[in-house]
Scaffold this active site. Structure first.
Site, PDB file in Angstrom:
ATOM      1  N   THR A   1      -3.408  -4.059   3.045  1.00  0.00           N
ATOM      2  CA  THR A   1      -2.370  -3.200   2.477  1.00  0.00           C
ATOM      3  C   THR A   1      -1.762  -2.297   3.539  1.00  0.00           C
ATOM      4  O   THR A   1      -0.536  -2.173   3.644  1.00  0.00           O
ATOM      5  CB  THR A   1      -2.973  -2.336   1.352  1.00  0.00           C
ATOM      6  N   CYS A   2      -2.604  -1.653   4.332  1.00  0.00           N
ATOM      7  CA  CYS A   2      -2.111  -0.660   5.289  1.00  0.00           C
ATOM      8  C   CYS A   2      -1.062  -1.260   6.228  1.00  0.00           C
ATOM      9  O   CYS A   2       0.034  -0.720   6.374  1.00  0.00           O
ATOM     10  CB  CYS A   2      -3.292  -0.098   6.085  1.00  0.00           C
TER      11      CYS A   2
ATOM     12  N   GLU B   1       2.286  28.192  14.101  1.00  0.00           N
ATOM     13  CA  GLU B   1       1.665  29.470  14.473  1.00  0.00           C
ATOM     14  C   GLU B   1       1.434  30.338  13.235  1.00  0.00           C
ATOM     15  O   GLU B   1       0.573  31.205  13.217  1.00  0.00           O
ATOM     16  CB  GLU B   1       2.478  30.211  15.536  1.00  0.00           C
TER      17      GLU B   1
ATOM     18  N   CYS C   1       0.766   1.807   4.489  1.00  0.00           N
ATOM     19  CA  CYS C   1       1.015   2.929   5.415  1.00  0.00           C
ATOM     20  C   CYS C   1       2.023   2.607   6.516  1.00  0.00           C
ATOM     21  O   CYS C   1       2.944   3.394   6.772  1.00  0.00           O
ATOM     22  CB  CYS C   1      -0.269   3.356   6.112  1.00  0.00           C
TER      23      CYS C   1
ATOM     24  N   TYR D   1      -4.594  -7.732  14.871  1.00  0.00           N
ATOM     25  CA  TYR D   1      -5.803  -7.732  14.031  1.00  0.00           C
ATOM     26  C   TYR D   1      -6.507  -9.085  14.104  1.00  0.00           C
ATOM     27  O   TYR D   1      -7.729  -9.161  14.201  1.00  0.00           O
ATOM     28  CB  TYR D   1      -5.427  -7.431  12.569  1.00  0.00           C
TER      29      TYR D   1
ATOM     30  N   HIS E   1       3.469  29.557  20.487  1.00  0.00           N
ATOM     31  CA  HIS E   1       4.787  30.066  20.148  1.00  0.00           C
ATOM     32  C   HIS E   1       5.876  29.397  20.988  1.00  0.00           C
ATOM     33  O   HIS E   1       5.644  29.115  22.167  1.00  0.00           O
ATOM     34  CB  HIS E   1       4.796  31.584  20.408  1.00  0.00           C
TER      35      HIS E   1
ATOM     36  N   GLU F   1       7.014   9.334  -1.989  1.00  0.00           N
ATOM     37  CA  GLU F   1       7.412   8.911  -0.644  1.00  0.00           C
ATOM     38  C   GLU F   1       8.584   7.935  -0.717  1.00  0.00           C
ATOM     39  O   GLU F   1       9.558   8.057   0.033  1.00  0.00           O
ATOM     40  CB  GLU F   1       6.226   8.247   0.078  1.00  0.00           C
TER      41      GLU F   1
ATOM     42  N   TYR G   1       1.732  10.060  -4.743  1.00  0.00           N
ATOM     43  CA  TYR G   1       2.311  10.127  -3.402  1.00  0.00           C
ATOM     44  C   TYR G   1       3.161   8.911  -3.060  1.00  0.00           C
ATOM     45  O   TYR G   1       4.184   9.033  -2.395  1.00  0.00           O
ATOM     46  CB  TYR G   1       1.232  10.393  -2.342  1.00  0.00           C
TER      47      TYR G   1
ATOM     48  N   ALA H   1      -2.242  12.969   4.036  1.00  0.00           N
ATOM     49  CA  ALA H   1      -0.836  13.234   4.331  1.00  0.00           C
ATOM     50  C   ALA H   1       0.030  12.621   3.241  1.00  0.00           C
ATOM     51  O   ALA H   1      -0.315  11.589   2.677  1.00  0.00           O
ATOM     52  CB  ALA H   1      -0.477  12.605   5.675  1.00  0.00           C
TER      53      ALA H   1
HETATM   54  C1  LIG Z   1       2.681   1.950  -0.305  1.00  0.00           C
HETATM   55  C2  LIG Z   1       1.359   2.429   0.223  1.00  0.00           C
HETATM   56  C3  LIG Z   1       1.331   3.429   1.166  1.00  0.00           C
HETATM   57  C4  LIG Z   1       0.121   3.883   1.672  1.00  0.00           C
HETATM   58  N1  LIG Z   1       0.129   4.882   2.591  1.00  0.00           N
HETATM   59  C5  LIG Z   1      -1.030   5.324   3.122  1.00  0.00           C
HETATM   60  C6  LIG Z   1      -1.032   6.327   4.122  1.00  0.00           C
HETATM   61  O1  LIG Z   1       0.015   6.841   4.521  1.00  0.00           O
HETATM   62  N2  LIG Z   1      -2.214   6.707   4.654  1.00  0.00           N
HETATM   63  C7  LIG Z   1      -3.404   6.153   4.241  1.00  0.00           C
HETATM   64  O2  LIG Z   1      -4.458   6.512   4.771  1.00  0.00           O
HETATM   65  N3  LIG Z   1      -3.431   5.216   3.263  1.00  0.00           N
HETATM   66  C8  LIG Z   1      -2.278   4.788   2.703  1.00  0.00           C
HETATM   67  N4  LIG Z   1      -2.293   3.804   1.737  1.00  0.00           N
HETATM   68  C9  LIG Z   1      -3.597   3.316   1.256  1.00  0.00           C
HETATM   69  C10 LIG Z   1      -4.192   2.304   2.221  1.00  0.00           C
HETATM   70  O3  LIG Z   1      -3.266   1.278   2.455  1.00  0.00           O
HETATM   71  C11 LIG Z   1      -5.481   1.732   1.642  1.00  0.00           C
HETATM   72  O4  LIG Z   1      -6.348   2.801   1.337  1.00  0.00           O
HETATM   73  C12 LIG Z   1      -6.181   0.809   2.612  1.00  0.00           C
HETATM   74  O5  LIG Z   1      -5.358  -0.246   2.997  1.00  0.00           O
HETATM   75  C13 LIG Z   1      -7.462   0.266   1.955  1.00  0.00           C
HETATM   76  O6  LIG Z   1      -8.071  -0.647   2.802  1.00  0.00           O
HETATM   77  P1  LIG Z   1      -9.048  -1.751   2.199  1.00  0.00           P
HETATM   78  O7  LIG Z   1      -9.699  -2.419   3.363  1.00  0.00           O
HETATM   79  O8  LIG Z   1      -9.918  -1.161   1.171  1.00  0.00           O
HETATM   80  O9  LIG Z   1      -8.125  -2.775   1.428  1.00  0.00           O
HETATM   81  P2  LIG Z   1      -6.807  -3.543   1.842  1.00  0.00           P
HETATM   82  O10 LIG Z   1      -6.204  -2.999   3.069  1.00  0.00           O
HETATM   83  O11 LIG Z   1      -5.978  -3.584   0.621  1.00  0.00           O
HETATM   84  O12 LIG Z   1      -7.324  -4.998   2.194  1.00  0.00           O
HETATM   85  C14 LIG Z   1      -7.827  -5.864   1.218  1.00  0.00           C
HETATM   86  C15 LIG Z   1      -7.531  -7.284   1.656  1.00  0.00           C
HETATM   87  O13 LIG Z   1      -8.292  -8.176   0.851  1.00  0.00           O
HETATM   88  C16 LIG Z   1      -7.512  -9.318   0.581  1.00  0.00           C
HETATM   89  N5  LIG Z   1      -8.095  -9.965  -0.595  1.00  0.00           N
HETATM   90  C17 LIG Z   1      -8.181  -9.461  -1.847  1.00  0.00           C
HETATM   91  N6  LIG Z   1      -8.857 -10.312  -2.649  1.00  0.00           N
HETATM   92  C18 LIG Z   1      -9.184 -11.375  -1.889  1.00  0.00           C
HETATM   93  C19 LIG Z   1      -9.888 -12.571  -2.150  1.00  0.00           C
HETATM   94  N7  LIG Z   1     -10.415 -12.842  -3.362  1.00  0.00           N
HETATM   95  N8  LIG Z   1     -10.040 -13.474  -1.143  1.00  0.00           N
HETATM   96  C20 LIG Z   1      -9.528 -13.218   0.099  1.00  0.00           C
HETATM   97  N9  LIG Z   1      -8.860 -12.088   0.394  1.00  0.00           N
HETATM   98  C21 LIG Z   1      -8.696 -11.171  -0.591  1.00  0.00           C
HETATM   99  C22 LIG Z   1      -6.118  -8.748   0.368  1.00  0.00           C
HETATM  100  O14 LIG Z   1      -5.124  -9.736   0.543  1.00  0.00           O
HETATM  101  C23 LIG Z   1      -6.070  -7.674   1.451  1.00  0.00           C
HETATM  102  O15 LIG Z   1      -5.545  -8.162   2.647  1.00  0.00           O
HETATM  103  C24 LIG Z   1      -1.099   3.305   1.219  1.00  0.00           C
HETATM  104  C25 LIG Z   1      -1.081   2.291   0.249  1.00  0.00           C
HETATM  105  C26 LIG Z   1       0.131   1.859  -0.236  1.00  0.00           C
HETATM  106  C27 LIG Z   1       0.147   0.763  -1.271  1.00  0.00           C
END
Ligand SMILES: Cc1cc2nc3c(=O)[nH]c(=O)nc-3n(C[C@H](O)[C@H](O)[C@H](O)COP(=O)(O)OP(=O)(O)OC[C@H]3O[C@@H](n4cnc5c(N)ncnc54)[C@H](O)[C@@H]3O)c2cc1C
Length: 460
Positions: free
Chosen positions: A42-43, A442, A48, A99, A437, A183, A179, A342
């Site tokens: 997701t990130c 500040e 993010c 990655y 400053h 945003e 949020y 944030a």
């Molecule tokens: C629009 C948006 C903005 C955000 N902004 C921020 C921010 O500014 N700062 C911040 O800290 N966080 C932010 N977040 C939250 C952040 O993205 C998540 O907290 C973070 O990505 C969680 O990581 P994770 O590893 O738990 O899951 P994810 O990053 O969601 O990864 C899970 C992965 O598992 C895969 N998956 C799921 N099920 C299966 C399966 N059965 N088999 C194989 N693969 C599978 C998915 O495809 C995905 O790639 C944001 C989220 C969104 C939606």
């Protein structure tokens, strides 16, 4: 130990899964990761990172206005949405590639396909057949939650689609007050889209400090975003004029796009966790202990799928703690206290620790220091954006329990405050730090006067 194909199988190559898999593989363990979508989760792919690019893009409209006040002559400005999308997608592909390489360099095997458990040690991966593993880590994250009882909900998009709209709409309705909703509302507003936020609650950003919530809603309205509170969309109808959202109060809003951002849910559906005997919470989150271990001894879960603090750095630290404990014989837990966060609204928010209401509830008597002002960058050209800085301090110990900053770069400022607060800084120690400053930050170390509750009313 039975002879398994892998020492560790990770489901999900997002923030938490990738960190855990890389570290575990670096210990020499045989590690595989299944990912059904793109590596990065997701990130990187739909959270993010692409969001921050959109925030950057949208901030230029105000910068152009500010620049004029500072003596620049700026001609007509236009925004090319397809060009921006192409640049964004190119950068996201580059980051996702990093990655993938990091996983491979560490020695982890990447299996593209949806994975599901068939028992406590067996995983079936689409396109790859069945494999077994001694330990399994669930890191499948979350996904947008959509209400099923809203007529015409199929016309609405989520944040996932907002990153790929073919055209920049002229108007948008954003449902939600969290949020992500705010945003995106600020992003679209900054890009010149007529934007309306519709939120059921009495105020936006539930969970944040009340003064921050009101201040941000007010500042967003000052930028031309219509914020409609206390009502929610009950039906969406597609008409020749656009999508008509009808609210519970009878009000109708017509817009080209309707985006729902009412929250996210743990992504556990179809994972076979029940088959493996893993206990889930009511909302489908995997229940885990402080070590991120589920009720099944060889199955762990980290990140959003556990619904603890749903932020990227938290998922990463939980994944790292798991790997340290299980593969480096270094028992580690992640401390979920004092995690800063944030919100990239415009203005932005940086926040760490307790809100005034939570602090009063937990600690009884607290002192509030609050400053609301127009930063010098705004006053120079007659801008109206206001910053707000608030400290919540425990009476007696003088420990700073909460620090909240609404300002340009608020999230950058809060990182340093979080370090001090994690170390238990007191207000006298904080104030003994000399100001930098001329900066907006500040103000953090120069607030001397307590305000009487209700805090904002006292200084308005
Ligand atoms: C629009 C948006 C903005 C955000 N902004 C921020 C921010 O500014 N700062 C911040 O800290 N966080 C932010 N977040 C939250 C952040 O993205 C998540 O907290 C973070 O990505 C969680 O990581 P994770 O590893 O738990 O899951 P994810 O990053 O969601 O990864 C899970 C992965 O598992 C895969 N998956 C799921 N099920 C299966 C399966 N059965 N088999 C194989 N693969 C599978 C998915 O495809 C995905 O790639 C944001 C989220 C969104 C939606």
């Amino acid at each position: 130990m039975a002879d398994y194909d892998y020492d560790l199988f990770v489901i999900g190559a997002g923030s938490g899964g990738v960190r855990a898999a890389r570290l575990a593989a670096m210990s020499g363990a045989r590690v595989a990761v299944a990912e059904e979508n793109r590596v990065g989760g997701t990130c990187v792919i739909r959270g993010c990172v692409p969001k921050k690019f959109m925030v950057y893009a949208s901030e230029y409209s105000k910068s152009f206005e500010t620049a004029r006040g500072y003596g620049w002559d700026i001609g007509e400005t236009t925004f090319d949405w397809p060009r921006f999308l192409l640049a964004k997608d190119t950068e996201i592909a580059r980051l996702s590639g990093i990655y993938v390489r990091n996983l491979q360099n560490a020695g982890a095997e990447l299996l593209h396909g949806k994975a599901r458990l068939t028992d406590g040690h067996t995983i079936e991966v689409e396109g790859h057949g069945v494999v077994t593993a001694a330990k399994i880590l669930i890191a499948t994250g979350g996904r947008p939650w959509m209400p099923r009882d809203v007529g015409g909900i199929e016309h609405a998009i989520t944040s996932n689609e907002a990153f790929h709209l073919e055209q920049l709409p002229k108007s948008i309705v954003v449902a939600g007050g969290g949020y992500i909703a705010l945003e995106f509302a600020c992003i679209f507003n900054g890009l010149g889209v007529d934007t309306t936020v519709i939120h059921r609650g009495p105020n936006v950003l539930r969970g944040f400090d009340d003064d921050i919530r009101s201040h941000v809603a007010e500042q967003m309205e000052a930028r031309g975003i219509k914020v409609r509170l206390g009502t929610s969309i009950s039906a969406i109808e597609k008409t020749a004029e656009g999508l008509v959202s009808t609210c519970t109060d009878g009000h109708e809003t017509t817009a080209e796009v309707v985006m729902f951002a009412l929250g996210r849910e743990p992504y556990t559906e179809g994972l076979g966790l029940e088959t493996a005997g893993v206990t889930l919470g009511e909302n489908g989150a995997v229940k885990v202990d402080a070590w991120s271990r589920s009720n099944v001894a060889n199955i762990w879960a980290v990140g959003d799928v556990t619904d603890r603090i749903n932020l990227t750095p938290v998922a990463i630290r939980e994944g790292a703690a798991f790997a340290q404990t299980e593969f480096f014989a270094n028992p580690t837990t992640f401390d979920h206290e004092m995690v800063a966060s944030a919100v990239f609204t415009q203005p932005q928010i940086g926040s760490v620790g307790l809100s005034e209401a939570d602090a009063r509830h937990q600690y009884g008597k607290v002192d509030i220091y609050l400053s609301r002002f127009r930063p010098m960058k705004e006053t120079f050209y007659g801008g109206h954006q206001q910053a707000l800085i608030k400290l919540v301090v425990e009476q007696g110990s003088e420990r700073i329990l909460g620090c909240h900053v609404v300002a340009p770069d608020g999230p950058e400022i809060i990182q340093m405050a979080a370090i001090a607060m994690k170390m238990g800084v007191t207000k006298p120690q904080w104030d003994s730090t000399c100001a930098v400053h001329p900066t907006l930050a500040e103000e953090l170390v120069t607030m001397r006067d307590k305000v009487a509750p209700p805090s904002l009313g006292a200084v308005a």
